[in-house]
Design a protein around this motif. Structure first.
Motif, PDB file in Angstrom:
ATOM      1  N   ALA A 251       0.842  -1.191   0.000  1.00  0.00           N
ATOM      2  CA  ALA A 251       0.000   0.000   0.000  1.00  0.00           C
ATOM      3  C   ALA A 251       0.881   1.245   0.000  1.00  0.00           C
ATOM      4  O   ALA A 251       1.584   1.487   0.978  1.00  0.00           O
ATOM      5  N   PRO A 252       0.844   2.031  -1.084  1.00  0.00           N
ATOM      6  CA  PRO A 252       1.539   3.319  -1.036  1.00  0.00           C
ATOM      7  C   PRO A 252       0.898   4.204   0.033  1.00  0.00           C
ATOM      8  O   PRO A 252      -0.332   4.290   0.126  1.00  0.00           O
ATOM      9  N   ILE A 253       1.722   4.838   0.850  1.00  0.00           N
ATOM     10  CA  ILE A 253       1.210   5.658   1.950  1.00  0.00           C
ATOM     11  C   ILE A 253       0.302   6.771   1.426  1.00  0.00           C
ATOM     12  O   ILE A 253      -0.736   7.069   2.022  1.00  0.00           O
ATOM     13  N   ASP A 254       0.650   7.347   0.288  1.00  0.00           N
ATOM     14  CA  ASP A 254      -0.163   8.434  -0.276  1.00  0.00           C
ATOM     15  C   ASP A 254      -1.529   7.966  -0.751  1.00  0.00           C
ATOM     16  O   ASP A 254      -2.447   8.770  -0.879  1.00  0.00           O
ATOM     17  N   ASP A 255      -1.684   6.667  -1.024  1.00  0.00           N
ATOM     18  CA  ASP A 255      -2.954   6.142  -1.514  1.00  0.00           C
ATOM     19  C   ASP A 255      -3.885   5.656  -0.408  1.00  0.00           C
ATOM     20  O   ASP A 255      -5.023   5.277  -0.689  1.00  0.00           O
ATOM     21  N   LEU A 256      -3.411   5.644   0.829  1.00  0.00           N
ATOM     22  CA  LEU A 256      -4.257   5.148   1.906  1.00  0.00           C
ATOM     23  C   LEU A 256      -5.496   6.024   2.061  1.00  0.00           C
ATOM     24  O   LEU A 256      -5.418   7.244   2.005  1.00  0.00           O
ATOM     25  N   ALA A 257      -6.637   5.369   2.246  1.00  0.00           N
ATOM     26  CA  ALA A 257      -7.888   6.085   2.473  1.00  0.00           C
ATOM     27  C   ALA A 257      -8.338   5.962   3.922  1.00  0.00           C
ATOM     28  O   ALA A 257      -9.028   6.842   4.434  1.00  0.00           O
ATOM     29  N   LEU A 258      -7.926   4.877   4.593  1.00  0.00           N
ATOM     30  CA  LEU A 258      -8.386   4.625   5.954  1.00  0.00           C
ATOM     31  C   LEU A 258      -7.391   3.723   6.673  1.00  0.00           C
ATOM     32  O   LEU A 258      -6.869   2.774   6.079  1.00  0.00           O
ATOM     33  N   VAL A 259      -7.136   4.037   7.933  1.00  0.00           N
ATOM     34  CA  VAL A 259      -6.356   3.174   8.816  1.00  0.00           C
ATOM     35  C   VAL A 259      -7.252   2.863  10.007  1.00  0.00           C
ATOM     36  O   VAL A 259      -7.785   3.772  10.641  1.00  0.00           O
ATOM     37  N   MET A 260      -7.413   1.565  10.270  1.00  0.00           N
ATOM     38  CA  MET A 260      -8.314   1.141  11.325  1.00  0.00           C
ATOM     39  C   MET A 260      -7.610   0.090  12.183  1.00  0.00           C
ATOM     40  O   MET A 260      -6.774  -0.672  11.680  1.00  0.00           O
ATOM     41  N   LEU A 261      -7.931   0.051  13.464  1.00  0.00           N
ATOM     42  CA  LEU A 261      -7.435  -0.975  14.365  1.00  0.00           C
ATOM     43  C   LEU A 261      -8.596  -1.899  14.693  1.00  0.00           C
ATOM     44  O   LEU A 261      -9.624  -1.444  15.195  1.00  0.00           O
ATOM     45  N   ASP A 262      -8.434  -3.191  14.394  1.00  0.00           N
ATOM     46  CA  ASP A 262      -9.494  -4.163  14.648  1.00  0.00           C
ATOM     47  C   ASP A 262      -9.074  -5.073  15.803  1.00  0.00           C
ATOM     48  O   ASP A 262      -8.304  -6.010  15.620  1.00  0.00           O
ATOM     49  N   PRO A 263      -9.592  -4.811  17.026  1.00  0.00           N
ATOM     50  CA  PRO A 263      -9.214  -5.623  18.185  1.00  0.00           C
ATOM     51  C   PRO A 263      -9.963  -6.949  18.270  1.00  0.00           C
ATOM     52  O   PRO A 263      -9.670  -7.754  19.147  1.00  0.00           O
ATOM     53  N   GLN A 264     -10.920  -7.184  17.374  1.00  0.00           N
ATOM     54  CA  GLN A 264     -11.690  -8.420  17.405  1.00  0.00           C
ATOM     55  C   GLN A 264     -10.876  -9.611  16.913  1.00  0.00           C
ATOM     56  O   GLN A 264     -11.208 -10.746  17.210  1.00  0.00           O
ATOM     57  N   GLN A 265      -9.831  -9.357  16.148  1.00  0.00           N
ATOM     58  CA  GLN A 265      -8.976 -10.421  15.646  1.00  0.00           C
ATOM     59  C   GLN A 265      -8.001 -10.836  16.744  1.00  0.00           C
ATOM     60  O   GLN A 265      -7.747 -10.104  17.682  1.00  0.00           O
ATOM     61  N   THR A 266      -7.424 -12.003  16.612  1.00  0.00           N
ATOM     62  CA  THR A 266      -6.400 -12.458  17.547  1.00  0.00           C
ATOM     63  C   THR A 266      -5.159 -12.817  16.759  1.00  0.00           C
ATOM     64  O   THR A 266      -5.181 -13.785  16.009  1.00  0.00           O
ATOM     65  N   PRO A 267      -4.086 -12.069  16.869  1.00  0.00           N
ATOM     66  CA  PRO A 267      -3.928 -10.820  17.596  1.00  0.00           C
ATOM     67  C   PRO A 267      -4.661  -9.685  16.868  1.00  0.00           C
ATOM     68  O   PRO A 267      -5.035  -9.841  15.708  1.00  0.00           O
ATOM     69  N   PRO A 268      -4.840  -8.534  17.521  1.00  0.00           N
ATOM     70  CA  PRO A 268      -5.461  -7.393  16.841  1.00  0.00           C
ATOM     71  C   PRO A 268      -4.681  -7.031  15.579  1.00  0.00           C
ATOM     72  O   PRO A 268      -3.480  -7.301  15.482  1.00  0.00           O
ATOM     73  N   VAL A 269      -5.365  -6.432  14.614  1.00  0.00           N
ATOM     74  CA  VAL A 269      -4.721  -6.107  13.341  1.00  0.00           C
ATOM     75  C   VAL A 269      -4.963  -4.650  12.954  1.00  0.00           C
ATOM     76  O   VAL A 269      -5.977  -4.054  13.315  1.00  0.00           O
ATOM     77  N   TRP A 270      -3.983  -4.097  12.251  1.00  0.00           N
ATOM     78  CA  TRP A 270      -4.147  -2.813  11.580  1.00  0.00           C
ATOM     79  C   TRP A 270      -4.788  -3.111  10.240  1.00  0.00           C
ATOM     80  O   TRP A 270      -4.314  -3.979   9.502  1.00  0.00           O
ATOM     81  N   ILE A 271      -5.858  -2.423   9.904  1.00  0.00           N
ATOM     82  CA  ILE A 271      -6.508  -2.566   8.594  1.00  0.00           C
ATOM     83  C   ILE A 271      -6.162  -1.336   7.773  1.00  0.00           C
ATOM     84  O   ILE A 271      -6.452  -0.212   8.178  1.00  0.00           O
ATOM     85  N   LEU A 272      -5.533  -1.551   6.628  1.00  0.00           N
ATOM     86  CA  LEU A 272      -5.194  -0.463   5.716  1.00  0.00           C
ATOM     87  C   LEU A 272      -6.107  -0.573   4.504  1.00  0.00           C
ATOM     88  O   LEU A 272      -6.148  -1.604   3.832  1.00  0.00           O
ATOM     89  N   GLN A 273      -6.865   0.491   4.230  1.00  0.00           N
ATOM     90  CA  GLN A 273      -7.757   0.511   3.077  1.00  0.00           C
ATOM     91  C   GLN A 273      -7.249   1.523   2.067  1.00  0.00           C
ATOM     92  O   GLN A 273      -6.789   2.605   2.437  1.00  0.00           O
ATOM     93  N   GLN A 274      -7.352   1.127   0.797  1.00  0.00           N
ATOM     94  CA  GLN A 274      -7.007   2.013  -0.302  1.00  0.00           C
ATOM     95  C   GLN A 274      -8.028   1.792  -1.410  1.00  0.00           C
ATOM     96  O   GLN A 274      -8.623   0.724  -1.509  1.00  0.00           O
ATOM     97  N   PRO A 275      -8.266   2.803  -2.230  1.00  0.00           N
ATOM     98  CA  PRO A 275      -9.296   2.676  -3.268  1.00  0.00           C
ATOM     99  C   PRO A 275      -8.976   1.540  -4.255  1.00  0.00           C
ATOM    100  O   PRO A 275      -7.826   1.338  -4.632  1.00  0.00           O
ATOM    101  N   ARG A 276     -10.007   0.819  -4.614  1.00  0.00           N
ATOM    102  CA  ARG A 276      -9.941  -0.226  -5.639  1.00  0.00           C
ATOM    103  C   ARG A 276      -8.902  -1.311  -5.360  1.00  0.00           C
ATOM    104  O   ARG A 276      -8.383  -1.929  -6.276  1.00  0.00           O
TER     105      ARG A 276
END
Length: 169
Positions: free
Chosen positions: A90-115
Protein backbone atom coordinates in the motif's frame (compact mmCIF):
# COMPACT_ATOMS: atom_id res chain seq x y z
CA UNK A 1 25.62 -15.72 25.74
CA UNK A 2 24.06 -12.59 27.18
CA UNK A 3 24.52 -11.27 30.71
CA UNK A 4 21.11 -9.62 30.59
CA UNK A 5 17.97 -11.65 31.30
CA UNK A 6 15.64 -11.94 28.28
CA UNK A 7 12.82 -10.07 30.07
CA UNK A 8 15.12 -7.19 30.98
CA UNK A 9 16.58 -7.16 27.47
CA UNK A 10 13.08 -6.93 25.96
CA UNK A 11 12.20 -3.98 28.23
CA UNK A 12 15.47 -2.18 27.42
CA UNK A 13 14.88 -2.65 23.68
CA UNK A 14 11.32 -1.35 23.96
CA UNK A 15 12.40 1.82 25.78
CA UNK A 16 15.78 2.31 24.03
CA UNK A 17 14.82 5.61 22.38
CA UNK A 18 13.72 7.12 25.70
CA UNK A 19 16.95 5.97 27.34
CA UNK A 20 18.98 7.52 24.50
CA UNK A 21 17.08 10.79 24.95
CA UNK A 22 17.82 10.80 28.67
CA UNK A 23 21.53 10.23 27.99
CA UNK A 24 21.52 13.15 25.54
CA UNK A 25 19.77 15.33 28.14
CA UNK A 26 22.38 14.38 30.75
CA UNK A 27 25.21 15.36 28.38
CA UNK A 28 23.42 18.63 27.63
CA UNK A 29 23.05 19.36 31.35
CA UNK A 30 26.75 18.74 31.86
CA UNK A 31 27.66 21.08 29.01
CA UNK A 32 25.10 23.69 30.10
CA UNK A 33 26.70 23.83 33.54
CA UNK A 34 29.84 25.24 31.91
CA UNK A 35 30.30 28.72 30.60
CA UNK A 36 30.55 30.54 27.30
CA UNK A 37 29.39 29.03 24.05
CA UNK A 38 29.42 25.50 25.48
CA UNK A 39 26.61 26.56 27.80
CA UNK A 40 24.40 27.50 24.83
CA UNK A 41 25.32 24.32 22.99
CA UNK A 42 24.31 22.42 26.15
CA UNK A 43 20.89 24.08 26.13
CA UNK A 44 20.39 23.09 22.48
CA UNK A 45 21.47 19.52 23.27
CA UNK A 46 19.00 19.41 26.19
CA UNK A 47 16.17 20.47 23.87
CA UNK A 48 17.21 17.88 21.29
CA UNK A 49 17.33 15.20 23.98
CA UNK A 50 13.87 16.17 25.19
CA UNK A 51 12.48 15.80 21.67
CA UNK A 52 14.23 12.43 21.32
CA UNK A 53 12.88 11.23 24.68
CA UNK A 54 9.31 12.34 23.88
CA UNK A 55 9.43 10.69 20.45
CA UNK A 56 10.91 7.57 22.03
CA UNK A 57 8.11 7.49 24.60
CA UNK A 58 5.52 7.47 21.82
CA UNK A 59 7.40 4.77 19.89
CA UNK A 60 7.69 2.61 23.01
CA UNK A 61 3.93 2.79 23.51
CA UNK A 62 3.45 1.70 19.89
CA UNK A 63 5.76 -1.33 20.17
CA UNK A 64 4.20 -4.67 21.01
CA UNK A 65 5.58 -8.16 21.49
CA UNK A 66 7.15 -9.79 18.46
CA UNK A 67 6.47 -13.23 17.11
CA UNK A 68 3.32 -12.54 15.15
CA UNK A 69 2.73 -13.81 11.64
CA UNK A 70 4.27 -12.01 8.69
CA UNK A 71 6.79 -9.30 7.97
CA UNK A 72 6.20 -5.55 7.53
CA UNK A 73 8.53 -3.22 5.65
CA UNK A 74 8.18 0.47 4.89
CA UNK A 75 10.34 1.61 2.00
CA UNK A 76 10.13 4.42 -0.54
CA UNK A 77 6.72 5.51 0.74
CA UNK A 78 5.16 2.04 0.53
CA UNK A 79 3.96 -0.25 3.28
CA UNK A 80 4.47 -3.91 2.46
CA UNK A 81 3.11 -6.81 4.46
CA UNK A 82 3.73 -10.43 3.61
CA UNK A 83 2.09 -12.99 5.85
CA UNK A 84 1.46 -16.71 5.74
CA UNK A 85 -2.08 -16.31 4.39
CA UNK A 86 -2.28 -12.80 2.97
CA UNK A 87 -0.33 -9.69 2.23
CA UNK A 88 -0.09 -6.67 0.02
CA UNK A 89 1.55 -3.38 -0.75
CA UNK A 90 0.00 0.00 0.00
CA UNK A 91 1.54 3.32 -1.04
CA UNK A 92 1.21 5.66 1.95
CA UNK A 93 -0.16 8.43 -0.28
CA UNK A 94 -2.95 6.14 -1.51
CA UNK A 95 -4.26 5.15 1.91
CA UNK A 96 -7.89 6.09 2.47
CA UNK A 97 -8.39 4.62 5.95
CA UNK A 98 -6.36 3.17 8.82
CA UNK A 99 -8.31 1.14 11.32
CA UNK A 100 -7.43 -0.98 14.37
CA UNK A 101 -9.49 -4.16 14.65
CA UNK A 102 -9.21 -5.62 18.18
CA UNK A 103 -11.69 -8.42 17.41
CA UNK A 104 -8.98 -10.42 15.65
CA UNK A 105 -6.40 -12.46 17.55
CA UNK A 106 -3.93 -10.82 17.60
CA UNK A 107 -5.46 -7.39 16.84
CA UNK A 108 -4.72 -6.11 13.34
CA UNK A 109 -4.15 -2.81 11.58
CA UNK A 110 -6.51 -2.57 8.59
CA UNK A 111 -5.19 -0.46 5.72
CA UNK A 112 -7.76 0.51 3.08
CA UNK A 113 -7.01 2.01 -0.30
CA UNK A 114 -9.30 2.68 -3.27
CA UNK A 115 -9.94 -0.23 -5.64
CA UNK A 116 -7.67 -2.58 -3.68
CA UNK A 117 -8.18 -5.31 -1.13
CA UNK A 118 -7.78 -4.31 2.50
CA UNK A 119 -4.46 -5.24 4.08
CA UNK A 120 -4.68 -6.69 7.60
CA UNK A 121 -1.40 -6.44 9.52
CA UNK A 122 -1.12 -8.10 12.95
CA UNK A 123 0.07 -5.65 15.63
CA UNK A 124 2.85 -8.09 16.56
CA UNK A 125 4.14 -8.87 13.06
CA UNK A 126 7.88 -8.61 12.53
CA UNK A 127 8.84 -5.02 11.63
CA UNK A 128 5.48 -3.51 12.62
CA UNK A 129 7.39 -0.78 14.51
CA UNK A 130 8.03 0.85 11.14
CA UNK A 131 4.32 1.61 10.83
CA UNK A 132 4.64 4.31 13.51
CA UNK A 133 6.64 6.56 11.17
CA UNK A 134 4.42 5.70 8.21
CA UNK A 135 1.27 6.54 10.16
CA UNK A 136 2.84 9.70 11.61
CA UNK A 137 3.32 10.97 8.03
CA UNK A 138 -0.45 10.84 7.36
CA UNK A 139 -1.94 14.35 7.26
CA UNK A 140 -3.99 15.15 10.34
CA UNK A 141 -3.39 11.90 12.23
CA UNK A 142 -3.79 12.17 15.98
CA UNK A 143 -0.87 10.15 17.31
CA UNK A 144 -2.05 10.16 20.93
CA UNK A 145 -5.47 8.84 19.83
CA UNK A 146 -3.75 6.03 17.90
CA UNK A 147 -1.58 5.07 20.88
CA UNK A 148 -4.48 5.10 23.34
CA UNK A 149 -6.62 2.99 20.96
CA UNK A 150 -3.80 0.47 20.70
CA UNK A 151 -3.68 0.05 24.49
CA UNK A 152 -7.46 0.23 25.11
CA UNK A 153 -9.65 -2.83 25.49
CA UNK A 154 -11.94 -1.96 22.60
CA UNK A 155 -14.45 -4.50 21.36
CA UNK A 156 -15.20 -2.89 18.00
CA UNK A 157 -12.92 -1.72 15.17
CA UNK A 158 -11.60 1.80 15.73
CA UNK A 159 -10.97 4.22 12.86
CA UNK A 160 -7.57 5.74 13.55
CA UNK A 161 -7.31 7.94 10.47
CA UNK A 162 -9.25 8.60 7.28
CA UNK A 163 -8.17 10.64 4.29
CA UNK A 164 -9.55 14.18 4.43
CA UNK A 165 -12.22 14.69 1.78
CA UNK A 166 -11.72 17.82 -0.32
CA UNK A 167 -14.61 20.25 -0.36
CA UNK A 168 -15.89 22.08 -3.40
CA UNK A 169 -16.54 25.79 -3.05
Amino acid sequence: MSFIRPDAQRILLKWRDVLAGLVVIAIGLWWASGSGILQWVGVAVILGGAVLAFSGFQRARFRTDKGGPGVVTVDEGEISYFGPLSGGIAPIDDLALVMLDPQQTPPVWILQQPRQRDIAIPVNAEGVDQLFDAFAALPGIRTEYMLSALKADATQPVVIWSKPVGRLH
